[in-house]
Write a protein that holds these residues in place. Structure first.
Motif, short mmCIF file in Angstrom:
data_model
loop_
_atom_site.label_atom_id
_atom_site.label_comp_id
_atom_site.label_asym_id
_atom_site.label_seq_id
_atom_site.Cartn_x
_atom_site.Cartn_y
_atom_site.Cartn_z
N ILE A 15 0.59 -0.92 -0.14
CA ILE A 15 0.34 0.12 0.11
C ILE A 15 0.94 1.29 -0.29
O ILE A 15 0.50 2.17 -0.27
CB ILE A 15 -1.57 0.40 1.07
CG1 ILE A 15 -1.90 0.76 0.50
CG2 ILE A 15 -0.11 0.53 2.12
CD1 ILE A 15 -3.25 0.87 -0.46
N THR A 35 11.08 4.36 5.93
CA THR A 35 11.79 3.91 6.53
C THR A 35 11.10 2.76 6.58
O THR A 35 9.86 2.29 6.39
CB THR A 35 11.96 3.98 7.76
OG1 THR A 35 12.79 3.41 8.52
CG2 THR A 35 10.98 4.16 8.52
N CYS A 72 2.19 2.85 6.94
CA CYS A 72 1.75 1.14 6.07
C CYS A 72 1.85 0.05 6.85
O CYS A 72 2.76 -0.41 5.36
CB CYS A 72 2.33 1.67 4.57
SG CYS A 72 1.37 3.07 4.07
N SER A 75 -1.28 -3.45 10.73
CA SER A 75 -2.02 -3.83 11.21
C SER A 75 -2.65 -3.43 12.63
O SER A 75 -2.42 -3.06 13.66
CB SER A 75 -3.73 -4.37 10.69
OG SER A 75 -3.57 -3.79 9.22
N ILE A 122 -7.38 6.06 6.95
CA ILE A 122 -7.66 5.67 5.45
C ILE A 122 -9.07 5.64 5.43
O ILE A 122 -9.43 4.00 6.30
CB ILE A 122 -6.61 4.64 4.77
CG1 ILE A 122 -5.08 5.65 4.72
CG2 ILE A 122 -7.06 4.18 3.72
CD1 ILE A 122 -5.66 7.38 3.51
N GLN A 124 -10.80 5.46 1.33
CA GLN A 124 -10.87 5.75 0.56
C GLN A 124 -11.94 6.05 -0.10
O GLN A 124 -11.98 6.75 -0.87
CB GLN A 124 -9.53 5.67 -0.16
CG GLN A 124 -9.44 4.30 -0.80
CD GLN A 124 -8.40 3.02 -0.16
OE1 GLN A 124 -9.25 2.97 0.83
NE2 GLN A 124 -8.71 1.92 -0.87
N ALA A 165 3.68 -12.48 3.46
CA ALA A 165 3.85 -12.31 4.79
C ALA A 165 3.52 -13.28 6.12
O ALA A 165 1.92 -13.20 6.20
CB ALA A 165 3.28 -10.85 4.73
#
Ligand SMILES: NC(=O)c1ccc[n+]([C@@H]2O[C@H](COP(=O)([O-])OP(=O)(O)OC[C@H]3O[C@@H](n4cnc5c(N)ncnc54)[C@H](O)[C@@H]3O)[C@@H](O)[C@H]2O)c1
Length: 342
Positions: A15, A35, A72, A75, A122, A124, A165
């Motif tokens: 994202i 970073t 980003c 969560s 966010i 969106q 991931a």
């Protein structure tokens, strides 16, 4: 005179690319630094975007030319990272969901308030053209008294998505289909229909090796007396448009992937209008339309400049999370869950 605000991005995964593209679209925004705990991807991201790669969060937060931080990361780390950024005086764009627990959400909202920084979470799709139009119709009373809503996210993610991931598909860091993919339309449903008072739900894991649900179904009753269903799945091959349908006593509006595809109101001369649904992440997690992210970042900058609340506040993010957690609790306990003071 146009004041250019410097942005930093923490977490340079999927994202983050949309955030960088959104920042590049805004005349008064500039990506200064990124970073990530993985130095290699952060360096590659920075090289591609012409910004600095800082070795860690502290170094990014120490930069005075970073005024806004986009969070980003996975969560379950949102609050941990964002609280540090707030303490450093940075305004905050936090990806959805706000975090995965209400305690974490409260820590984040409290830290932003204490530091006097602006926080937006966010969502969106509130800026998608069809949602803007639907909200205007609702605010004008064009649908009459609300009766029924449907929020549906029938998407497809292969097992490889969850295996890509370690944080994906875990309760501690991600949550299931509703927390990750469905939360967008949960927020839109609440935005359009007001606060819910109770939730009854069934969640299940149908087609993936994950600890969280890949399929969630819920029935919601709102303070207004209206009712709605929420459906979210990552097991629905090949993936379908995300859909919000609102029915009032004066008619029905259906939004798919951010566009109104059907509108039938008693006041319309021609009662039915249709258009094509927009771009969709139905089967591709990276297929996120950048324009709506850019609109939400522009809204945050305007909130910083004018001192108003952003269109999507920390509390809005918390409200959406509270609904998701109530769905999980109802499914776990087999009971109806009231949302009153959450
Ligand atoms: N708004 C949307 O449409 C949308 C779409 C996709 C993802 N998201 C949200 O964005 C967030 C990230 O998702 P993603 O798909 O980009 O994940 P990802 O795994 O692709 O990227 C996350 C990045 O964060 C890094 N990271 C992990 N811990 C960190 C730490 N402590 N400090 C710095 N970096 C750290 C990882 O190394 C990785 O590069 C999630 O909260 C997700 O829900 C939102």
């Amino acid at each position: 005179m146009l004041v250019t605000r410097g942005f930093g991005i923490v977490g340079t995964g999927v994202i983050a690319a949309i955030h960088a593209d959104a920042i590049a679209m805004l005349p008064d925004a500039r990506l200064v630094a990124v970073t990530d705990v993985e130095a290699g991807p952060a360096a590659a991201f920075a090289a591609a975007r012409g910004c600095s790669a800082e070795p860690d969060l502290a170094a990014l937060l120490a930069r005075r030319d970073v005024e806004v931080v986009c969070v980003c990361v996975p969560s379950g780390l949102h609050a941990q990272i964002a609280v540090q950024a707030a303490k450093a005086g940075k305004h905050l764009v936090v990806e959805k969901p706000i975090d995965v627990s209400l305690d974490a959400a409260d820590r984040l909202i409290g830290a932003a308030g204490a530091a006097g920084v602006v926080l937006t979470v966010i969502s969106q799709h509130r800026f998608d053209p069809g949602l803007v139009e639907l909200k205007r119709l609702l605010d004008d009373g064009a649908l009459g008294r609300l009766v029924l809503g449907e929020a549906s996210t029938k998407w497809y993610r292969a097992q490889a998505y969850y295996d890509s991931a370690a944080w994906r598909g875990t309760y501690a860091m991600d949550g299931g289909s509703l927390m990750n993919q469905g939360v967008h339309y949960v927020d839109l449903l609440r935005w359009c229909m007001g606060p819910p008072v109770e939730v009854t739900a069934v969640c299940s894991t149908q087609a993936h090796q994950i600890e969280v649900e890949d399929t969630a179904l819920a029935i919601v009753r709102f303070a207004s007396g209206a009712v709605a269903t929420i459906l979210s799945s990552t097991a629905a091959f090949p993936g379908f448009p995300q859909r919000l349908e609102i029915t009032g006593t004066q008619g029905t509006v259906t939004v798919e992937d951010g566009r109104i595809v059907r509108r039938a109101l008693t006041a319309d001369a021609s009662p039915v209008a249709t258009s094509q649904a927009g771009r969709s992440a139905a089967a591709d997690p990276a297929a996120v339309d950048v324009a709506s992210h850019a609109a939400q970042l522009a809204d945050l900058l305007d909130a910083v400049d004018t001192g108003r609340e952003p269109a999507v506040s920390g509390q809005d993010g918390r409200d959406a999370l509270a609904i998701v957690l109530a769905v999980y609790e109802s499914s776990r306990t087999g009971r109806r869950v009231t949302l009153g003071d959450r």
